[in-house]
Design an enzyme around this catalytic site. Structure first.
Site, mmCIF file in Angstrom:
data_model
loop_
_atom_site.group_PDB
_atom_site.id
_atom_site.type_symbol
_atom_site.label_atom_id
_atom_site.label_comp_id
_atom_site.label_asym_id
_atom_site.label_seq_id
_atom_site.Cartn_x
_atom_site.Cartn_y
_atom_site.Cartn_z
ATOM 1 N N ASP A 23 0.775 -1.127 0.017
ATOM 2 C CA ASP A 23 -0.128 0.006 0.015
ATOM 3 C C ASP A 23 1.009 1.088 0.055
ATOM 4 O O ASP A 23 2.122 1.236 0.189
ATOM 5 C CB ASP A 23 -0.917 -0.152 1.116
ATOM 6 N N TYR A 78 3.025 4.774 0.804
ATOM 7 C CA TYR A 78 3.698 5.473 1.740
ATOM 8 C C TYR A 78 2.634 6.365 2.655
ATOM 9 O O TYR A 78 1.783 6.719 1.907
ATOM 10 C CB TYR A 78 4.831 6.306 1.199
ATOM 11 N N PHE A 120 6.305 1.976 -4.405
ATOM 12 C CA PHE A 120 7.684 2.282 -3.965
ATOM 13 C C PHE A 120 8.214 3.667 -4.480
ATOM 14 O O PHE A 120 9.150 3.822 -4.032
ATOM 15 C CB PHE A 120 8.677 1.274 -4.854
ATOM 16 N N HIS A 154 10.983 -9.327 0.335
ATOM 17 C CA HIS A 154 10.665 -7.811 0.242
ATOM 18 C C HIS A 154 11.887 -7.127 0.490
ATOM 19 O O HIS A 154 12.990 -7.623 1.259
ATOM 20 C CB HIS A 154 9.738 -7.293 1.276
#
Length: 224
Positions: free
Chosen positions: A64, A66, A77, A186
């Protein structure tokens, strides 16, 4: 709320009329009126605006947006110019340096990737300020699953970069033999050392694209 207006409508346009999406829309109107929500409303669908369906070569799945001010702008990202580069993206840059020799840039704006055909897609497209995952379970997952199904149904090569458990859970949806799915932990500092570093996904992605006669991605982000 903004809408998608390009060729994505041919495969996901019906989603906007489904009961879950109409309920999600009402939820979002209330959330944006009630306090800070990211990204700004006009940026929610930037991943689709910057990367039309016909241009998609690569899909990078995030979780989701920032959730701090000035960061999210609708691309997974990526952060807006002038915002410090978040830790996960710093680790992505480190892997790019190790994998392809890319310089580590002074910013975290990934618009260049999106414009080349990298769909920077979060599984949830909005978030309440300072509350990670706060819009989880409101309907975005159904919407982005429809996006993934549409991509899986394309009769052409694509590459999926699935990092972390939420993204890797989507692997079961991907069964197109013309497409490639690469999985890794991740890039977060909590997990990057468990296999994200050294995964060489960026070079492997480009090698696959070139093997299919498709121009590779120029992953180098320039300094601002």
């Amino acid at each position: 709320m903004p809408k998608i207006s390009n060729d994505w409508l041919s495969v996901i346009g019906e989603e906007f009329q489904k009961p879950y999406y109409l309920q999600l829309r009402q939820f979002l109107i209330s959330e944006y009126r009630g306090g800070a929500v990211y990204p700004p409303m006009d940026d929610i669908f930037n991943a689709f605006h910057y990367t039309p369906l016909g241009k998609v070569k690569v899909v990078i799945l995030g979780q989701d947006p920032y959730h701090e001010p000035g960061q999210a702008h609708g691309l997974a990202f990526s952060v807006q110019p002038g915002t410090p580069v978040p830790p996960s993206l710093r680790n992505m840059y480190q892997e790019l340096a190790d994998d392809l020799g890319c310089r580590v840039p002074n910013n975290g704006c990934l618009k260049k990737w999106a414009e080349q055909g990298v769909l920077l897609l979060n599984t949830v497209l909005t978030v309440r300020a300072h509350e990670a995952n706060s819009h989880r379970g409101q309907g975005w997952e159904l919407f982005t699953d429809a996006v993934i199904r549409a991509l899986n149904g394309l009769d052409r090569p694509l590459v999926y970069l699935l990092w972390g458990s939420p993204a890797r859970a989507k692997r079961a949806m991907l069964d197109n033999p013309k497409q490639l799915a690469l999985e890794a932990p991740h890039p977060s500092p909590l997990s990057a050392s468990r296999g994200f570093f050294g995964c060489r996904h960026f070079s492997r992605c480009n090698a696959f694209l070139e093997s299919q006669g498709i121009a590779p991605i120029d992953w180098q982000i320039e300094d601002l």
